[in-house]
Design an enzyme around this catalytic site. Sequence first.
Site, mmCIF file in Angstrom:
data_model
loop_
_atom_site.group_PDB
_atom_site.id
_atom_site.type_symbol
_atom_site.label_atom_id
_atom_site.label_comp_id
_atom_site.label_asym_id
_atom_site.label_seq_id
_atom_site.Cartn_x
_atom_site.Cartn_y
_atom_site.Cartn_z
ATOM 1 N N GLU A 1 -18.307 19.256 8.017
ATOM 2 C CA GLU A 1 -17.557 18.211 7.305
ATOM 3 C C GLU A 1 -17.598 16.895 8.049
ATOM 4 N N TYR B 1 0.036 -0.423 -14.804
ATOM 5 C CA TYR B 1 1.400 0.115 -14.702
ATOM 6 C C TYR B 1 2.253 -0.466 -15.836
ATOM 7 N N ALA C 1 -10.512 0.159 -14.728
ATOM 8 C CA ALA C 1 -11.674 -0.730 -14.836
ATOM 9 C C ALA C 1 -12.896 -0.110 -14.165
ATOM 10 N N MET D 1 0.852 -1.194 0.000
ATOM 11 C CA MET D 1 0.000 0.000 0.000
ATOM 12 C C MET D 1 0.887 1.243 0.000
ATOM 13 N N ARG E 1 3.486 -10.046 -9.392
ATOM 14 C CA ARG E 1 2.040 -9.797 -9.247
ATOM 15 C C ARG E 1 1.422 -9.738 -10.641
ATOM 16 N N GLN F 1 8.395 -3.577 -2.889
ATOM 17 C CA GLN F 1 7.691 -3.675 -4.174
ATOM 18 C C GLN F 1 8.323 -2.719 -5.181
ATOM 19 N N ARG G 1 -5.333 -3.451 3.710
ATOM 20 C CA ARG G 1 -6.050 -2.478 4.535
ATOM 21 C C ARG G 1 -6.388 -3.021 5.928
ATOM 22 N N GLY H 1 -19.525 15.288 15.589
ATOM 23 C CA GLY H 1 -20.540 16.108 14.941
ATOM 24 C C GLY H 1 -21.071 17.202 15.845
HETATM 25 P P1 FAD Z 1 -23.564 10.512 16.087
HETATM 26 O O1 FAD Z 1 -23.267 9.366 15.238
HETATM 27 O O2 FAD Z 1 -24.734 11.365 15.764
HETATM 28 O O3 FAD Z 1 -23.702 9.996 17.587
HETATM 29 C C1 FAD Z 1 -24.157 10.811 18.649
HETATM 30 C C2 FAD Z 1 -24.775 9.960 19.736
HETATM 31 O O4 FAD Z 1 -25.067 10.777 20.853
HETATM 32 C C3 FAD Z 1 -26.074 9.301 19.325
HETATM 33 O O5 FAD Z 1 -26.042 7.921 19.586
HETATM 34 C C4 FAD Z 1 -27.131 10.004 20.189
HETATM 35 O O6 FAD Z 1 -28.209 9.154 20.511
HETATM 36 C C5 FAD Z 1 -26.305 10.378 21.400
HETATM 37 N N1 FAD Z 1 -26.864 11.515 22.179
HETATM 38 C C6 FAD Z 1 -27.239 12.737 21.706
HETATM 39 N N2 FAD Z 1 -27.646 13.519 22.730
HETATM 40 C C7 FAD Z 1 -27.506 12.793 23.868
HETATM 41 C C8 FAD Z 1 -27.747 13.061 25.253
HETATM 42 N N3 FAD Z 1 -28.194 14.246 25.687
HETATM 43 N N4 FAD Z 1 -27.509 12.071 26.168
HETATM 44 C C9 FAD Z 1 -27.017 10.868 25.759
HETATM 45 N N5 FAD Z 1 -26.788 10.587 24.465
HETATM 46 C C10 FAD Z 1 -27.007 11.532 23.533
HETATM 47 N N6 FAD Z 1 -19.682 8.478 7.614
HETATM 48 C C11 FAD Z 1 -18.600 8.009 7.021
HETATM 49 O O7 FAD Z 1 -17.497 8.447 7.349
HETATM 50 N N7 FAD Z 1 -18.661 7.063 6.050
HETATM 51 C C12 FAD Z 1 -19.823 6.537 5.637
HETATM 52 O O8 FAD Z 1 -19.840 5.683 4.757
HETATM 53 C C13 FAD Z 1 -20.997 6.995 6.257
HETATM 54 N N8 FAD Z 1 -22.167 6.508 5.866
HETATM 55 C C14 FAD Z 1 -23.300 6.970 6.455
HETATM 56 C C15 FAD Z 1 -24.512 6.478 6.020
HETATM 57 C C16 FAD Z 1 -25.682 6.918 6.588
HETATM 58 C C17 FAD Z 1 -26.971 6.379 6.097
HETATM 59 C C18 FAD Z 1 -25.632 7.878 7.641
HETATM 60 C C19 FAD Z 1 -26.898 8.356 8.282
HETATM 61 C C20 FAD Z 1 -24.425 8.384 8.060
HETATM 62 C C21 FAD Z 1 -23.243 7.947 7.463
HETATM 63 N N9 FAD Z 1 -22.011 8.450 7.835
HETATM 64 C C22 FAD Z 1 -20.887 7.980 7.242
HETATM 65 C C23 FAD Z 1 -21.893 9.568 8.787
HETATM 66 C C24 FAD Z 1 -21.412 9.134 10.156
HETATM 67 O O9 FAD Z 1 -22.192 8.065 10.621
HETATM 68 C C25 FAD Z 1 -21.462 10.323 11.109
HETATM 69 O O10 FAD Z 1 -20.689 11.372 10.601
HETATM 70 C C26 FAD Z 1 -20.927 9.943 12.490
HETATM 71 O O11 FAD Z 1 -21.722 8.938 13.033
HETATM 72 C C27 FAD Z 1 -20.914 11.136 13.448
HETATM 73 O O12 FAD Z 1 -20.445 10.647 14.674
HETATM 74 P P2 FAD Z 1 -20.759 11.363 16.073
HETATM 75 O O13 FAD Z 1 -20.290 10.419 17.107
HETATM 76 O O14 FAD Z 1 -20.180 12.721 16.079
HETATM 77 O O15 FAD Z 1 -22.338 11.524 16.140
HETATM 78 P P1 NAP Z 2 -23.467 16.212 2.603
HETATM 79 O O1 NAP Z 2 -22.570 15.298 1.914
HETATM 80 O O2 NAP Z 2 -22.969 17.528 3.053
HETATM 81 O O3 NAP Z 2 -24.711 16.452 1.627
HETATM 82 C C1 NAP Z 2 -25.776 17.270 1.938
HETATM 83 C C2 NAP Z 2 -26.626 17.526 0.682
HETATM 84 O O4 NAP Z 2 -27.690 18.359 1.031
HETATM 85 C C3 NAP Z 2 -25.892 18.175 -0.435
HETATM 86 O O5 NAP Z 2 -26.245 17.482 -1.625
HETATM 87 C C4 NAP Z 2 -26.424 19.608 -0.474
HETATM 88 O O6 NAP Z 2 -26.404 19.906 -1.847
HETATM 89 C C5 NAP Z 2 -27.784 19.488 0.157
HETATM 90 N N1 NAP Z 2 -28.174 20.612 1.009
HETATM 91 C C6 NAP Z 2 -27.426 21.242 1.951
HETATM 92 N N2 NAP Z 2 -28.141 22.215 2.550
HETATM 93 C C7 NAP Z 2 -29.372 22.201 1.979
HETATM 94 C C8 NAP Z 2 -30.567 22.981 2.162
HETATM 95 N N3 NAP Z 2 -30.611 23.957 3.054
HETATM 96 N N4 NAP Z 2 -31.616 22.701 1.389
HETATM 97 C C9 NAP Z 2 -31.567 21.711 0.487
HETATM 98 N N5 NAP Z 2 -30.484 20.963 0.253
HETATM 99 C C10 NAP Z 2 -29.392 21.205 0.999
HETATM 100 O O7 NAP Z 2 -24.099 15.519 3.873
HETATM 101 P P2 NAP Z 2 -24.758 14.101 4.074
HETATM 102 O O8 NAP Z 2 -25.178 13.497 2.795
HETATM 103 O O9 NAP Z 2 -25.770 14.350 5.106
HETATM 104 O O10 NAP Z 2 -23.580 13.248 4.677
HETATM 105 C C11 NAP Z 2 -23.043 13.559 5.973
HETATM 106 C C12 NAP Z 2 -21.623 13.094 6.117
HETATM 107 O O11 NAP Z 2 -21.573 11.702 6.079
HETATM 108 C C13 NAP Z 2 -20.753 13.613 5.006
HETATM 109 O O12 NAP Z 2 -19.526 14.033 5.530
HETATM 110 C C14 NAP Z 2 -20.541 12.414 4.141
HETATM 111 O O13 NAP Z 2 -19.272 12.448 3.530
HETATM 112 C C15 NAP Z 2 -20.645 11.278 5.129
HETATM 113 N N6 NAP Z 2 -21.115 10.113 4.392
HETATM 114 C C16 NAP Z 2 -20.231 9.464 3.637
HETATM 115 C C17 NAP Z 2 -20.639 8.403 2.878
HETATM 116 C C18 NAP Z 2 -19.643 7.653 2.026
HETATM 117 O O14 NAP Z 2 -20.027 6.773 1.295
HETATM 118 N N7 NAP Z 2 -18.367 7.943 2.102
HETATM 119 C C19 NAP Z 2 -21.952 8.015 2.881
HETATM 120 C C20 NAP Z 2 -22.852 8.702 3.673
HETATM 121 C C21 NAP Z 2 -22.413 9.769 4.410
HETATM 122 P P3 NAP Z 2 -26.918 21.261 -2.512
HETATM 123 O O15 NAP Z 2 -26.468 22.331 -1.565
HETATM 124 O O16 NAP Z 2 -26.290 21.320 -3.853
HETATM 125 O O17 NAP Z 2 -28.381 21.117 -2.618
HETATM 126 FE FE1 SF4 Z 3 -9.127 1.978 4.585
HETATM 127 FE FE2 SF4 Z 3 -11.593 2.145 5.594
HETATM 128 FE FE3 SF4 Z 3 -10.236 -0.163 5.734
HETATM 129 FE FE4 SF4 Z 3 -9.473 1.860 7.204
HETATM 130 S S1 SF4 Z 3 -11.422 0.793 7.355
HETATM 131 S S2 SF4 Z 3 -8.154 0.575 5.977
HETATM 132 S S3 SF4 Z 3 -9.914 3.595 5.864
HETATM 133 S S4 SF4 Z 3 -10.885 0.848 3.882
#
Ligand code: FAD
Ligand code: NAP
Ligand code: SF4
Length: 679
Positions: A662, A172, A260, A28, A220, A106, A317, A656
């Site tokens: 982001e 490559y 691909a 990697m 490879r 490699q 990975r 978050g």
């Molecule tokens: P959260 O995941 O929101 O966790 C916060 C926790 O705090 C929750 O369990 C909530 O119940 C708890 N909580 C809130 N308030 C209180 C309180 N007062 N007392 C006790 N508990 C509380 N990210 C990626 O990087 N890659 C992906 O492929 C990806 N895919 C996703 C697909 C989907 C469908 C979704 C919805 C999200 C995806 N994400 C992905 C986003 C990712 O899951 C979030 O960015 C991440 O979970 C944020 O982590 P966090 O711990 O900050 O918050």
């Molecule tokens: P996101 O990637 O920021 O997308 C939000 C979407 O909502 C954008 O398409 C944006 O596009 C639209 N939007 C934003 N404000 C809006 C408004 N006021 N009204 C209407 N549309 C609005 O966020 P997310 O899809 O919620 O994902 C959250 C995080 O999880 C991201 O960081 C993402 O990378 C991560 N995640 C990653 C994966 C993965 O496969 N790697 C999968 C799921 C989630 P426009 O502004 O153009 O409308």
């Molecule tokens: Fe890469 Fe995701 Fe596997 Fe970590 S969990 S090595 S970032 S593919």
Amino acid sequence: MNKYFPKLFTPLDLGFMTLKNRILMGSMHTGLEEKGADGYKRMAAYFAERAKGGVGLIITGGNSPSKEGIVGPHEEAFTSEAQIPLHKQVTDAVKAADKDCKICLQILHAGPLAKTETLMAPSAIKSPISRLIPHEMTDADIERTISDYIRCAKMAKEARYDGVEIIGSAGYLVSTFLLEKTNQRTDKWGGSYENRMRFPIEIVKRMRAAVGENFLLIFRIAAMELMDKGSSWEEVVTLAKAIEAEGINIMSTHFVWHQAQVPTISTRVPRAAFTQVTGRLKKELAIPLITSNRINMPAVGEEVLEKGHADIVSMGRPMLADPELANKSKAGKVEEINTCIACNQACLDHAFWGKTVSCLVNPRACHETELNYVPTENPKQIAVVGAGPAGLAFSITAAERGHQVTLFEASGEIGGHFNMAKRIPGKEEFHETIRYYKVMLKKHGVQVKLNHRVSTKELAEKKWDEVVIATGIKPRVPAIEGIDHPKVLSYEEAIYEQKPVGKKVAIIGAGGIGFDVAELIMHKGKSAALDIEVFAKEWGIDFKNHPRGGVAGIEPIIATADREVYLLQRKTTRHGRSLGKTTGWTHKISLLRKGVKMIGGVQYEKIDDKGLHVRINDTAELLDVDTIIICAGQVSKRTLYDDLQAEIKNLHIIGGAEVAMEIDAKLAIDRGCRLAAEL
Ligand code: FAD
Ligand code: NAP
Ligand code: SF4
């Protein structure tokens, strides 16, 4: 014999050398290669940690044998004896960590994929994934390049590597000699297959003569390029046998050219999907074979060996995700493995962006010299609020260091937003991360209080040494007239609560979650990620008959739910640009093949009984949908933090809750681990 994984832990006798087990850390590129002396110091720590973790054989990232062949713009080719001491730091560190762990360098000449103006290839044919046209190699260029390979292998030997791997795949240089589409020469290096094979064969023949017998040579091979005009099966076998005859010790199989249009390592690919191809080649050769791709847990590797598909399994990975994977497997502590979920977000995506590689589930990967979880001399009582990725990462890391951690979670399960991610077809691996956290919370004695929504009063009452707020995010509610209409669902309602979704659907927001929701509601039948046959059909692969490249003439067949779906965004840029660099295209192709209509430049006017009223390119339109799912990003849940600021001194905010813009799991886990390392 190991009682958990007997095949994986059976040593492999190569005559002059024995591999202590069948687990290989695949090559990697980490980006550390481009950081000069400091990069080698960091690489030494990175590889040593994996050697200590029990892996049998390590292959380094690619090293170009000449300046024309570099992959990264800032990479230094391995061309001079003056660089040998840098490499010795790496090999010495590995041997000091475990004298029985083997490490090979490699050698990778990028050919038409090189990031240099002097790039070269057998013919002046641009790769579809490069901006640059290579110059056609002269006969002298070819001879000099072969000599470069030999010099590199000799220097690797001096630097105390146990051997080298020659990459002959992926698009490559070596692989471009093999295919008619990239080699249109009419001299002895082109034309017939015998001529097109000459370049790799000459490299291996002369290399063996130069390095002697007791030096490991691995080749490879592209066992399946997964693109039209790739190799026929007969050609793969012919090449493999010819290379074997020149004295290669191990044949490693690779399943892709980078151009691909088939996913090969992302999370939507079933585990061990490609190993059957290695199995077929194994029947043709006498030397051991390595197989790879989506082998992320020891049981998967064991099954591959059990089936006779290979002699060694490559886990690249998974070694980023958990450097101790091999030792944990050997000790039967499988539940403690931090599993690679094949997201590519911190590894391959970083490599493609020119950033240092790491791992979403293990931010220490490639940062071993600066991010360390040292046992604390001052154990503290720490309250953590929120068991999403940020709170979980913090809790297990702080507890591992010796702090007493209490984790409060409002819902009935840990995982936060990951509990939605894991429900998306193709993201089943995300279950593993939650399993890992569950096991580690218990192991490190974190007190977990589920169904416990913490109030400001409750936190302020007890004297905690530190309070960490990780309350995460909630869906943004965009200001659109009629947003309260019953046909509107948040993504949480659609995914987690599984509220009914109609036949005609508009998704507002085309970020990662919008794409995932579209995948979920268009899904029908078995998840391709869990079934190799379904996967092969969806991506048009014929594993059994192996047409050219494994795909020539095969049309993808995808089962689709009976729905009409619009995936909308306000931006006018291409859909999917915010998705992962190395995975986004697979999500997009998948949805387009399922008939999802992707519309950009949308202004949302109002929602009513008729549907969603929009303006597209300033023309008013009605999308007569029966469900509208809002995927418009998130806002932070930080009220608790704001309320506590005046009351609690040692208050921290991560994930978050701290930054909604982001936030993804990579950032959330990174923030959790880094804070836990400091307190
Ligand atoms: P959260 O995941 O929101 O966790 C916060 C926790 O705090 C929750 O369990 C909530 O119940 C708890 N909580 C809130 N308030 C209180 C309180 N007062 N007392 C006790 N508990 C509380 N990210 C990626 O990087 N890659 C992906 O492929 C990806 N895919 C996703 C697909 C989907 C469908 C979704 C919805 C999200 C995806 N994400 C992905 C986003 C990712 O899951 C979030 O960015 C991440 O979970 C944020 O982590 P966090 O711990 O900050 O918050
Ligand atoms: P996101 O990637 O920021 O997308 C939000 C979407 O909502 C954008 O398409 C944006 O596009 C639209 N939007 C934003 N404000 C809006 C408004 N006021 N009204 C209407 N549309 C609005 O966020 P997310 O899809 O919620 O994902 C959250 C995080 O999880 C991201 O960081 C993402 O990378 C991560 N995640 C990653 C994966 C993965 O496969 N790697 C999968 C799921 C989630 P426009 O502004 O153009 O409308
Ligand atoms: Fe890469 Fe995701 Fe596997 Fe970590 S969990 S090595 S970032 S593919």
